[in-house]
Scaffold this active site. Structure first.
Site, PDB file in Angstrom:
ATOM      1  N   HIS A 171     -11.235   0.371   9.584  1.00 23.03           N
ATOM      2  CA  HIS A 171     -11.047   1.889  10.025  1.00 23.03           C
ATOM      3  C   HIS A 171     -12.104   2.762  10.161  1.00 23.03           C
ATOM      4  CE1 HIS A 171      -6.485   0.952   8.703  1.00 23.03           C
ATOM      5  NE2 HIS A 171      -6.691   0.626   9.890  1.00 23.03           N
ATOM      6  N   GLU A 174     -13.510   5.147   7.438  1.00 18.21           N
ATOM      7  CA  GLU A 174     -13.751   4.802   5.964  1.00 18.21           C
ATOM      8  C   GLU A 174     -15.266   4.384   5.567  1.00 18.21           C
ATOM      9  OE1 GLU A 174     -10.217   2.548   5.376  1.00 18.21           O
ATOM     10  OE2 GLU A 174      -8.799   4.024   6.240  1.00 18.21           O
ATOM     11  N   HIS A 300     -10.786  -0.273   1.940  1.00 18.08           N
ATOM     12  CA  HIS A 300     -10.213   0.748   2.742  1.00 18.08           C
ATOM     13  C   HIS A 300     -10.439   1.931   1.731  1.00 18.08           C
ATOM     14  CE1 HIS A 300      -8.199  -1.080   6.130  1.00 18.08           C
ATOM     15  NE2 HIS A 300      -8.335  -2.169   5.397  1.00 18.08           N
ATOM     16  N   GLU A 373      -7.771   0.339  -1.886  1.00 22.42           N
ATOM     17  CA  GLU A 373      -8.005   1.509  -1.461  1.00 22.42           C
ATOM     18  C   GLU A 373      -8.841   2.157  -2.231  1.00 22.42           C
ATOM     19  OE1 GLU A 373      -6.910   3.022   1.336  1.00 22.42           O
ATOM     20  OE2 GLU A 373      -5.478   1.520   2.190  1.00 22.42           O
TER      21      GLU A 373
END
Length: 412
Positions: A171, A174, A300, A373
């Site tokens: 993404h 990020e 992420h 994450e």
């Protein structure tokens, strides 16, 4: 510089939270930041199915970017959306007075552009020729190389050692994840021969690092000298790369078929050249019928979570996942989370997603595949994607033990 930046961001947020109305005759914003408190997994599934962009989740509070149509749909379904502000206005304030066209905004120079990342990887290969091999798995939609650095004691030889893959920056916005992969590169090259743990892993594993799966999107996110909040690749209207993988693609309401959505899955599985290239590389590591890559982390941001398959179903076990396999995922995931302070959970406990890298890695190749994450914890709004560059060093080093745990598991 970090204090000034946070003051500007806070001031912008306060102005927007104060409820400044859209001027008469002005166009309403296309993207609005909302907060939804007290959600359960079913409600988060509903948010994801709408095609809205879920930014972060913590203790049932979701921050989400939605179009006016998506917001109307969610409110009609009974979800209490609290408006925070116009995304583009927030981002403009976030970079106010700090423009550096084609680079990160002034004050965030610690982050690496694609050119700087490329030079860092080239330098690692030059300075550590015996244990590195720099190549690429293919090219992006706009022709940028998808760099791959192999680190092993005999990097030029395909040895019978467990291979572990680290991927970052699927993404675009990020950027902290690119720094995470670069930190792995630096740690396992610069520490070789002096750090016993590093040396042992380099001698007994083949460490594979792809620091930016989405370089086009990452460059676009900073191209104007201020952040754009961009998520997808730059192929047409953009595809969400982590919804484009060919396992349960588009099956279960965990992605969008609308090209305007931030979770657009693309017209077909592997329609994005970036996912197709990485998958092709992973497929190529099947040697004599055996997949050489045994473990994988896809990094992420944000919410500080350790996630494992499956994402497409809430069931702990499903076709391709036995109870024993699910238990191993949970055990390894919890062990890694205990080392870095993240929260461990099956991916779908957050909300259902389909066409994701972890589901594909496990579903097709039985690779022990996790998503991390990273920082910050909680529902941090847009600012969660752009932490101060002072956070790069502590937040990447924070995962050293977790990386080592996975490298050890790769040989189990």
């Amino acid at each position: 510089m970090g204090t000034t930046r946070r003051m500007l961001a806070a001031a912008a947020a306060l102005l927007l939270l104060a409820g400044a109305a859209t001027p008469a005759g002005a166009q309403p914003p296309d993207r609005v930041l909302y907060e939804v408190r007290g959600t359960d997994s079913a409600q988060r599934d509903t948010i994801a199915r709408s095609g809205a962009d879920v930014l972060g989740v913590r203790d049932g509070t979701v921050t989400v970017v939605a179009s006016p149509a998506q917001a109307r749909e969610l409110r009609a379904g009974g979800l209490p959306l609290s408006e925070i502000g116009d995304v583009d206005a927030l981002l403009a304030e976030r970079g106010a007075g700090k423009r550096t066209a084609g680079d990160f905004p002034a004050g965030d120079e610690g982050y690496h552009t694609y050119a700087e990342l490329s030079e860092e990887l080239s330098a690692a290969a030059r300075e550590h020729p015996g244990i590195t091999r720099l190549s690429s798995v293919g090219t992006s939609a706009q022709g940028r190389a998808l760099h791959l650095l192999k680190i092993s004691d005999n990097a030029g030889t395909d040895e019978a050692e467990p291979e572990v893959l680290f991927t970052c920056n699927q993404h675009a916005r990020e950027h902290l994840t690119t720094e995470m992969c670069l930190h792995i590169v630096q740690r396992f090259t610069e520490g070789y021969g002096s750090d016993p743990a590093v040396t042992n892993f380099v001698d007994t594993r083949e460490i594979l690092v792809i620091p930016s799966v989405n370089p086009d999107g990452a460059e676009y996110d900073i191209a104007g000298g201020e952040y754009r909040g961009w998520r997808k690749n730059r192929q047409g209207a953009g595809t969400d790369l982590n919804r484009n993988w060919d396992y349960r693609w588009g099956c279960c309401g965990g992605s969008s078929g609308n090209p305007a959505s931030d979770t657009y899955r693309g017209p077909s599985p592997f329609s994005a050249p970036e996912t197709r290239a990485v998958a092709g590389f992973v497929d190529s590591r099947v040697v004599d019928g055996t997949q050489q890559i045994t473990a994988h982390i896809d990094f992420h941001t944000y919410s500080e979570l350790v996630l494992w398959p499956f994402g497409y179903t809430h069931d702990d076990t499903a076709e391709g996942m036995t109870a024993e396999e699910a238990q191993r995922f949970a055990e390894v995931g919890r062990k890694m989370a205990a080392s870095n302070g993240y929260t461990p959970q099956q991916s779908s406990d957050l909300y259902v997603t389909d066409g994701t890298v972890n589901d594909w890695m496990w579903g097709k190749h039985k690779i022990l595949s996790f998503t991390f994450e990273m920082y910050p914890r909680g529902a941090g709004g847009l600012d969660g994607f752009y932490p101060p560059d002072e956070q790069i060093a502590p937040q990447t080093a924070r995962n050293d033990e977790a990386v080592d745990i996975l490298l050890a598991e790769a040989g189990a």
